[in-house]
Scaffold this active site. Structure first.
Site, mmCIF file in Angstrom:
data_model
loop_
_atom_site.group_PDB
_atom_site.id
_atom_site.type_symbol
_atom_site.label_atom_id
_atom_site.label_comp_id
_atom_site.label_asym_id
_atom_site.label_seq_id
_atom_site.Cartn_x
_atom_site.Cartn_y
_atom_site.Cartn_z
ATOM 1 N N GLU A 242 0.884 -1.181 0.008
ATOM 2 C CA GLU A 242 0.033 -0.056 0.007
ATOM 3 C C GLU A 242 0.792 1.074 -0.034
ATOM 4 O O GLU A 242 2.143 1.124 0.219
ATOM 5 C CB GLU A 242 -0.875 -0.059 1.191
ATOM 6 N N GLU B 215 -1.836 -9.797 -6.468
ATOM 7 C CA GLU B 215 -1.804 -10.913 -7.663
ATOM 8 C C GLU B 215 -0.685 -10.066 -8.578
ATOM 9 O O GLU B 215 -0.021 -10.930 -9.305
ATOM 10 C CB GLU B 215 -3.246 -11.034 -8.122
ATOM 11 N N CYS C 109 -6.806 -6.917 -11.309
ATOM 12 C CA CYS C 109 -6.063 -8.054 -11.396
ATOM 13 C C CYS C 109 -6.356 -9.245 -12.314
ATOM 14 O O CYS C 109 -5.642 -9.873 -13.097
ATOM 15 C CB CYS C 109 -5.800 -8.729 -10.003
HETATM 16 N N1 THU Z 1 -6.106 -6.445 -2.628
HETATM 17 C C1 THU Z 1 -5.133 -7.369 -3.246
HETATM 18 O O1 THU Z 1 -4.042 -7.189 -2.995
HETATM 19 N N2 THU Z 1 -5.757 -7.845 -4.109
HETATM 20 C C2 THU Z 1 -7.216 -8.193 -4.533
HETATM 21 O O2 THU Z 1 -7.517 -8.747 -5.482
HETATM 22 C C3 THU Z 1 -7.761 -7.122 -3.829
HETATM 23 C C4 THU Z 1 -7.327 -6.007 -2.893
HETATM 24 C C5 THU Z 1 -5.539 -5.522 -1.723
HETATM 25 C C6 THU Z 1 -5.397 -3.886 -2.119
HETATM 26 C C7 THU Z 1 -5.448 -3.244 -0.722
HETATM 27 O O3 THU Z 1 -4.115 -3.241 -0.230
HETATM 28 C C8 THU Z 1 -6.161 -4.203 0.195
HETATM 29 O O4 THU Z 1 -6.193 -5.424 -0.492
HETATM 30 C C9 THU Z 1 -7.665 -3.493 0.437
HETATM 31 O O5 THU Z 1 -8.331 -3.345 -0.866
#
Ligand code: THU
Length: 128
Positions: free
Chosen positions: A44, A55, A95
Site C-alpha cells: 500500500e 496478484e 487483477c
Molecule cells: N487487494 C489485493 O491485494 N488483491 C485483490 O485482489 C484485492 C485487494 C489489496 C489492495 C489493498 O491493499 C487491500 O487489499 C484492500 O483493498
C-alpha cells in the site's frame, strides 16, 4: 504442486504484506508451466492510488523474469491481525484483467475454499 500447496505459499507470502491503511493483508502465489512459483503481497501507499495488489506483484515479478506460461494462482487475503484468512479472497477486477493478458482462461484460481478459473471470473476479457 497441489492447489493446497500453492495456497500455503500464498499464505506465507501474505506475511510480507505492507497494508497499514486497509489492514487487509493479501498474498498470492503464481504457478508457472515450468513448475516455478512467483509470490507477491499487497503493497500500500499513503496516496492510496499507487497501492499494488498481491496478484499483480506476483504476475509482474514473473513476467519481468521472462515467464509467460501460467497454470494456477492462489490468493490468501483477510484482516491483517489474523495470521490465517478465514474466508475466500478473489482477485479484484483489475487483477483479473492483468491475469487475462498473460494467462489462459483455464488458469486455476485457488482461494481458501474454492477453485475456479480465470475464464469463469472474467468472461469476455478485453483484448486488442
Ligand atoms: N487487494 C489485493 O491485494 N488483491 C485483490 O485482489 C484485492 C485487494 C489489496 C489492495 C489493498 O491493499 C487491500 O487489499 C484492500 O483493498
Amino acid at each position: 504442486m497441489t492447489h493446497q500447496e500453492l495456497y500455503r505459499l500464498a499464505v506465507l507470502a501474505r506475511e510480507m504484506s505492507y497494508s497499514p491503511y486497509s489492514n487487509f493483508a493479501v498474498g498470492a502465489a503464481l504457478l508457472c508451466d515450468d513448475g516455478s512459483v512467483y509470490t507477491g503481497c499487497n503493497i500500500e501507499n499513503a496516496a492510496l492510488g499507487p497501492t499494488a495488489c498481491a496478484e499483480r506483484v506476483a504476475v509482474f515479478k514473473a513476467v519481468s523474469e521472462g515467464k509467460r506460461g501460467f497454470v494456477a494462482i492462489a490468493v490468501a487475503g483477510g484482516p491483517a491481525d489474523s495470521a490465517m484468512p478465514d474466508g475466500d479472497c478473489f482477485p479484484c477486477g483489475v487483477c483479473r484483467q492483468v491475469l487475462a493478458e498473460f494467462c489462459p482462461p483455464s488458469l486455476a484460481v485457488v482461494t481458501k475454499n474454492h477453485v475456479t478459473t480465470l475464464g469463469q471470473l472474467l468472461p469476455h476479457s478485453f483484448k486488442l
